[in-house]
Design an enzyme around this catalytic site. Structure first.
Site: not given
Ligand SMILES: NC(=O)C1=CN([C@@H]2O[C@H](COP(=O)(O)OP(=O)(O)OC[C@H]3O[C@@H](n4cnc5c(N)ncnc54)[C@H](OP(=O)(O)O)[C@@H]3O)[C@@H](O)[C@H]2O)C=CC1
Ligand SMILES: O=C1CO[C@H](CO)[C@@H](O)[C@@H]1O
Length: 322
Positions: A49, A54, A83, A116
């Site tokens: 994703d 990003y 996105k 997005h």
């Molecule tokens: N469409 C949108 O608007 C959005 C999309 N996204 C997408 O969703 C993805 C995931 O969401 P995100 O907000 O990154 O957060 P997550 O809920 O996936 O959490 C990620 C965090 O959890 C930690 N982590 C992962 N696995 C474990 C584990 N098994 N045990 C302990 N800690 C863990 C990671 O640290 P570490 O790397 O050190 O393991 C990182 O800090 C994003 O990366 C992005 O691709 C996110 C936000 C908005």
């Molecule tokens: O995917 C996401 C994570 O980062 C962005 C901002 O930098 C958010 O707004 C977004 O939805």
């Protein structure tokens, strides 16, 4: 090799039920993602994703190219999402934005391209336009219906296999469907045990749209986190369930989403956690534990893009239930 099931989309293509998130929260950590993508491919991840905003599509593109060159995967084995960021929602900017994403990722096509957010900011190459540091974001009134028409065009041109949306509410989806020729395959939304999206999932499911769950662990490293914010990741009740199954809280949170039927995209840059996370297909939560996890829902949204709350296309206004 881990086996990840596929979920069927409304256009008869499929999306892997599990993928890697690539948003790297803290600035300066962009390079980690290249290693994470390579480790993930070795472990068996096939769904990635990505997003222009990003700031790491070029690093991800290099990592994918390396793994294809090594013969570990073929392009057709992978499912790559990206996105369209909100400064490119104007219809004439959609194709150039997608072409720029493809160039950074070194790909000929995406598997999925998402709008997005339903609102737009000032068109141009500034991802976060504002007049000064203290001024609010400069928004624009581009209608997501017009953006969608341009998304349909890029799919017709073969630049992406499927198109979808992200952060759209039920009213926006209904309005979009009145004008759409192509039904979105996915609505990517925040989803975890504090915001389980039961109503939106049912609503989307009835219209042939699958949910992809973002921030499934509650995004514990998000940059705007404040001390004392509720944390689904550190919830004692989830820890108790985890102990019962001999799993970690992360595994319970991820398995919960998998059993709700969504595609899920946790981010990790750590090889052990990458392995642990994708192994959620080798155990099952009992119905009574699923029911208990359902009770933790508290509308606990963490990715709310508050800056945009006065925009007419802001998706999370209190007057829209889901
Ligand atoms: N469409 C949108 O608007 C959005 C999309 N996204 C997408 O969703 C993805 C995931 O969401 P995100 O907000 O990154 O957060 P997550 O809920 O996936 O959490 C990620 C965090 O959890 C930690 N982590 C992962 N696995 C474990 C584990 N098994 N045990 C302990 N800690 C863990 C990671 O640290 P570490 O790397 O050190 O393991 C990182 O800090 C994003 O990366 C992005 O691709 C996110 C936000 C908005
Ligand atoms: O995917 C996401 C994570 O980062 C962005 C901002 O930098 C958010 O707004 C977004 O939805």
């Amino acid at each position: 090799m881990v086996h990840v099931p596929n979920i069927k989309l409304n256009n008869n293509l499929t999306i892997p039920a599990f993928g890697l998130g690539t948003w790297q929260g803290p600035p300066g950590k962009e390079a980690e993602v290249g290693l994470a993508v390579k480790d993930a491919i070795d472990i068996g991840y096939r769904h990635f994703d990505c997003a222009h905003v990003y700031g790491n599509e070029d690093i991800i593109g290099e990592a994918i190219k390396e793994k294809i060159k090594e013969g570990v995967v073929k392009r057709e084995d992978l499912f790559i999402t990206s996105k369209l960021w909100v400064n490119y929602n104007r219809p004439d900017l959609v194709e150039p934005a997608l072409r720029a994403t493809l160039k950074r990722l070194q790909l000929d096509y995406l598997d999925l391209y998402l709008i997005h957010w339903p609102f737009a900011v000032k068109a141009g190459d500034n991802l976060f336009p504002s007049n000064s540091k203290t001024d609010p974001t400069i928004f624009s009134n581009v209608d997501y219906i017009d953006t969608w028409k341009a998304m349909e065009d890029v799919q017709r041109k073969g630049l992406t296999k499927s198109i979808g949306i992200s952060n759209f509410n039920s009213k926006q989806i209904d309005r979009l469907l009145k004008h759409a020729t192509i039904v979105p395959v996915i609505n990517q939304v925040e989803c975890h045990a504090y915001l389980n999206q039961k109503k939106l999932r049912k609503f989307c499911g009835e219209r042939g749209i699958i949910l992809t769950a973002y921030s499934p662990l509650g995004s514990p490293a998000r940059p705007w986190q404040k001390p004392g914010d509720p944390s689904v990741f550190n919830d004692d009740k989830i820890r108790e369930i985890a102990q019962k199954y001999g799993k970690t809280s992360a595994e319970i949170l991820l398995r919960y989403i998998v059993q709700l039927g969504d595609s899920v995209i946790p981010k990790s840059s750590n090889k052990e956690r990458l392995k642990q996370n994708i192994e959620v297909f080798n155990f099952e939560l009992l119905p009574e534990d699923m029911e208990f996890l359902d009770t933790l829902d508290c509308n606990g949204r963490i990715c709310s893009f508050d800056n945009a709350k006065d925009h007419p296309h802001y998706p999370f206004s209190p007057d829209v239930e889901f």
